[in-house]
Design a protein around this motif. Structure first.
Motif, PDB file in Angstrom:
ATOM      1  N   ASN A  57      81.924  34.601 -42.585  1.00 37.52           N
ATOM      2  CA  ASN A  57      80.783  34.887 -41.351  1.00 37.52           C
ATOM      3  C   ASN A  57      81.374  34.271 -39.990  1.00 37.52           C
ATOM      4  OD1 ASN A  57      77.886  34.281 -43.360  1.00 37.52           O
ATOM      5  ND2 ASN A  57      78.925  36.406 -42.749  1.00 37.52           N
ATOM      6  N   ARG A  58      82.279  33.226 -40.420  1.00 41.16           N
ATOM      7  CA  ARG A  58      82.934  32.707 -39.192  1.00 41.16           C
ATOM      8  C   ARG A  58      83.813  33.876 -38.130  1.00 41.16           C
ATOM      9  NH1 ARG A  58      85.589  27.039 -41.027  1.00 41.16           N
ATOM     10  NH2 ARG A  58      83.905  26.205 -42.603  1.00 41.16           N
ATOM     11  N   TYR A  59      84.195  34.740 -38.732  1.00 41.55           N
ATOM     12  CA  TYR A  59      84.904  35.552 -38.177  1.00 41.55           C
ATOM     13  C   TYR A  59      84.364  36.982 -38.080  1.00 41.55           C
ATOM     14  CZ  TYR A  59      88.117  32.732 -40.960  1.00 41.55           C
ATOM     15  OH  TYR A  59      88.797  31.384 -41.436  1.00 41.55           O
TER      16      TYR A  59
ATOM     17  N   TYR B  54      97.174  50.621 -34.056  1.00 43.58           N
ATOM     18  CA  TYR B  54      96.670  51.543 -34.810  1.00 43.58           C
ATOM     19  C   TYR B  54      95.234  51.483 -35.013  1.00 43.58           C
ATOM     20  CZ  TYR B  54      96.243  55.404 -38.174  1.00 43.58           C
ATOM     21  OH  TYR B  54      95.893  56.459 -38.731  1.00 43.58           O
ATOM     22  N   VAL B  55      94.532  50.294 -35.154  1.00 47.68           N
ATOM     23  CA  VAL B  55      93.413  49.738 -35.275  1.00 47.68           C
ATOM     24  C   VAL B  55      92.711  49.748 -33.828  1.00 47.68           C
ATOM     25  CG1 VAL B  55      91.727  47.829 -35.783  1.00 47.68           C
ATOM     26  CG2 VAL B  55      93.773  48.308 -37.441  1.00 47.68           C
ATOM     27  N   ASP B  56      93.198  49.239 -32.817  1.00 40.57           N
ATOM     28  CA  ASP B  56      92.849  49.194 -31.294  1.00 40.57           C
ATOM     29  C   ASP B  56      91.292  48.596 -31.485  1.00 40.57           C
ATOM     30  OD1 ASP B  56      93.089  49.617 -28.720  1.00 40.57           O
ATOM     31  OD2 ASP B  56      92.344  51.697 -28.785  1.00 40.57           O
ATOM     32  N   LYS B  57      91.125  47.380 -31.731  1.00 38.22           N
ATOM     33  CA  LYS B  57      89.745  46.772 -31.754  1.00 38.22           C
ATOM     34  C   LYS B  57      88.593  47.743 -32.458  1.00 38.22           C
ATOM     35  CE  LYS B  57      91.348  44.351 -27.802  1.00 38.22           C
ATOM     36  NZ  LYS B  57      90.992  44.058 -26.268  1.00 38.22           N
ATOM     37  N   GLU B  58      89.141  48.385 -33.454  1.00 37.69           N
ATOM     38  CA  GLU B  58      88.013  49.255 -34.173  1.00 37.69           C
ATOM     39  C   GLU B  58      87.028  48.292 -34.646  1.00 37.69           C
ATOM     40  OE1 GLU B  58      87.778  52.611 -37.629  1.00 37.69           O
ATOM     41  OE2 GLU B  58      89.670  52.623 -36.380  1.00 37.69           O
ATOM     42  N   SER B  59      85.472  48.548 -34.450  1.00 37.07           N
ATOM     43  CA  SER B  59      84.425  47.908 -34.946  1.00 37.07           C
ATOM     44  C   SER B  59      84.307  47.963 -36.679  1.00 37.07           C
ATOM     45  CB  SER B  59      83.231  48.469 -34.620  1.00 37.07           C
ATOM     46  OG  SER B  59      82.091  47.692 -35.061  1.00 37.07           O
ATOM     47  N   GLY B  60      84.335  46.944 -37.087  1.00 40.94           N
ATOM     48  CA  GLY B  60      84.180  46.877 -38.607  1.00 40.94           C
ATOM     49  C   GLY B  60      85.326  46.617 -39.241  1.00 40.94           C
ATOM     50  N   LEU B  61      86.670  46.540 -38.583  1.00 41.29           N
ATOM     51  CA  LEU B  61      87.939  46.461 -39.169  1.00 41.29           C
ATOM     52  C   LEU B  61      88.653  45.114 -38.566  1.00 41.29           C
ATOM     53  CD1 LEU B  61      90.318  49.652 -39.411  1.00 41.29           C
ATOM     54  CD2 LEU B  61      91.102  47.264 -39.664  1.00 41.29           C
TER      55      LEU B  61
ATOM     56  N   LYS C  73      96.770  31.087 -37.261  1.00 34.51           N
ATOM     57  CA  LYS C  73      95.901  30.695 -36.166  1.00 34.51           C
ATOM     58  C   LYS C  73      94.643  31.611 -36.349  1.00 34.51           C
ATOM     59  CE  LYS C  73      99.829  29.481 -33.066  1.00 34.51           C
ATOM     60  NZ  LYS C  73     100.289  29.663 -31.844  1.00 34.51           N
ATOM     61  N   ASP C  74      94.694  32.524 -36.753  1.00 30.09           N
ATOM     62  CA  ASP C  74      93.607  33.449 -36.984  1.00 30.09           C
ATOM     63  C   ASP C  74      92.655  33.036 -37.885  1.00 30.09           C
ATOM     64  OD1 ASP C  74      94.784  35.636 -35.419  1.00 30.09           O
ATOM     65  OD2 ASP C  74      95.580  36.606 -37.332  1.00 30.09           O
ATOM     66  N   LEU C  75      92.957  31.951 -38.918  1.00 28.56           N
ATOM     67  CA  LEU C  75      91.967  31.335 -39.782  1.00 28.56           C
ATOM     68  C   LEU C  75      91.118  30.289 -39.207  1.00 28.56           C
ATOM     69  CD1 LEU C  75      94.193  31.570 -43.081  1.00 28.56           C
ATOM     70  CD2 LEU C  75      92.926  33.301 -41.875  1.00 28.56           C
TER      71      LEU C  75
ATOM     72  N   GLU D  62      92.346  29.429 -49.586  1.00 27.39           N
ATOM     73  CA  GLU D  62      91.049  29.510 -49.650  1.00 27.39           C
ATOM     74  C   GLU D  62      90.483  30.608 -48.858  1.00 27.39           C
ATOM     75  OE1 GLU D  62      87.226  26.394 -48.375  1.00 27.39           O
ATOM     76  OE2 GLU D  62      89.208  26.068 -47.634  1.00 27.39           O
ATOM     77  N   PHE D  63      91.211  31.086 -47.809  1.00 24.25           N
ATOM     78  CA  PHE D  63      90.760  32.044 -46.976  1.00 24.25           C
ATOM     79  C   PHE D  63      90.719  33.620 -47.958  1.00 24.25           C
ATOM     80  CE2 PHE D  63      91.862  35.951 -44.544  1.00 24.25           C
ATOM     81  CZ  PHE D  63      90.987  36.016 -43.595  1.00 24.25           C
ATOM     82  N   ILE D  64      91.883  33.616 -48.725  1.00 24.11           N
ATOM     83  CA  ILE D  64      92.021  34.753 -49.463  1.00 24.11           C
ATOM     84  C   ILE D  64      91.171  34.882 -50.822  1.00 24.11           C
ATOM     85  CG2 ILE D  64      93.702  35.910 -50.952  1.00 24.11           C
ATOM     86  CD1 ILE D  64      94.393  36.114 -48.090  1.00 24.11           C
TER      87      ILE D  64
END
Length: 306
Positions: free
Chosen positions: A107-109, A173-180, A187-189, A196-198
């Motif tokens: 949920n944090r992400y 390729y994703v280009d900020k697509e919603s839901g992806l 740093k993303d974590l 723990e994230f995986i």
């Protein structure tokens, strides 16, 4: 390395994969057994490369591979051993994580706990086919409008420009697509440990993909199966050792097949649960660390006492 090993009382040398292959050629006593553990898919190798590596491989007394057809044709049968990899069920990545705790992390992400979730956990390269996974997701989303996808593969080697470039290609390729959601940088974590994230990703996912085009084994498959997940894997290499199509998971040859199975599994909770339970039982029987350790120790004992 010669100097280092010369000053150590070495009883046995185990070398993993081609990168450190020359360790087998170091100035070791002839009495020191050498084992080469190959994790890669050698069912159809580049012949020029394998011929170049041949003299360095031949110095090893034993060669361990994950599948019998990974053994180079010129290796004598008494020198080759097949040992399938395994997961550690007590590691941070595989220990039981309550689903509510997994969702607190995700949920944090911005990942929504009320919507279906699919994921693929693997490094970013063409053989893992993240582009194919995205295409599967987009096709399945036409039937399940609130579907979400996580692609997770934290880059641990900062000196790997090829992987960095491929991540950039995937993100474009994703280009900020919603839901992806794409996770490639620690740093993303935001302070959450990678393992723990995986664990959270695999625990929270409804369906997990490993849509590889080539795969030596693919421990992420067993990790997901251990968590009672229905896994859709590429019909290749070591994935076929873990998944029996339609019994404890599914094998696919293209993104269209994967998309159909995503929709089928998400719309049938009983099927998803049944496949997941069979998957966990398969891992319990075949792909846990005690079996792996015992098989390796038998090889070590054989060489040390021969």
């Amino acid at each position: 390395m010669d100097d280092y090993l010369a000053n150590k009382n070495v009883d046995l040398v185990v070398t993993h994969d081609p990168q450190p292959l020359l360790i087998g050629c170091c100035n070791l006593s002839l009495k020191v057994p050498r084992i080469l553990r190959l994790h890669i898919d050698l069912s159809s190798p580049n012949q020029n490369i394998i011929e170049f590596l041949k003299p360095f491989i031949e110095v090893f007394e034993k060669i361990i591979v994950s599948r019998e057809d990974y053994i180079p044709l010129w290796v004598k049968k008494n020198r080759a051993v097949t040992i399938m990899p395994a997961i550690d069920p007590l590691s941070a990545k595989n220990i039981r994580l309550p689903k509510i705790n997994a969702w607190k992390i995700l949920n944090r992400y911005g990942i929504k706990s009320g919507s279906p979730l699919i994921s693929q956990v693997s490094r970013f390269d063409a053989f893992k086919d993240p582009i194919g996974v995205i295409e599967s997701y987009r096709l399945a989303k036409k039937n399940i409008s609130d579907l979400q996808l996580i692609l997770a593969g934290i880059i641990e080697a900062p000196d790997d420009p090829q992987q960095q470039n491929y991540v950039k290609e995937v993100k474009e390729y994703v280009d900020k697509e919603s839901g992806l959601f794409v996770f490639s940088d620690v740093k993303d974590l935001c302070g959450i440990a990678n393992d723990e994230f995986i664990n959270a990703v695999q625990t929270a996912s409804d369906v997990i993909l490993q849509k590889s085009l080539q795969e030596g084994f693919g421990l992420t498959v067993s990790e997901a199966m251990w968590k009672e997940k229905a896994v859709i894997g590429g019909n290749v290499g070591g994935i076929k050792l873990q998944i029996k199509n339609g019994k404890n998971g599914y094998l696919v040859n293209n993104f269209q097949e994967a998309a159909k199975l995503i929709v089928k599994l998400l719309k049938d909770n009983q099927l998803r649960s049944r496949i997941g339970k069979k998957a966990k039982e398969t891992v319990r029987e075949k792909f846990l660390m005690p079996r792996y350790i015992l098989e390796n120790l038998k090889i070590y004992d054989e060489l040390l006492n021969s």
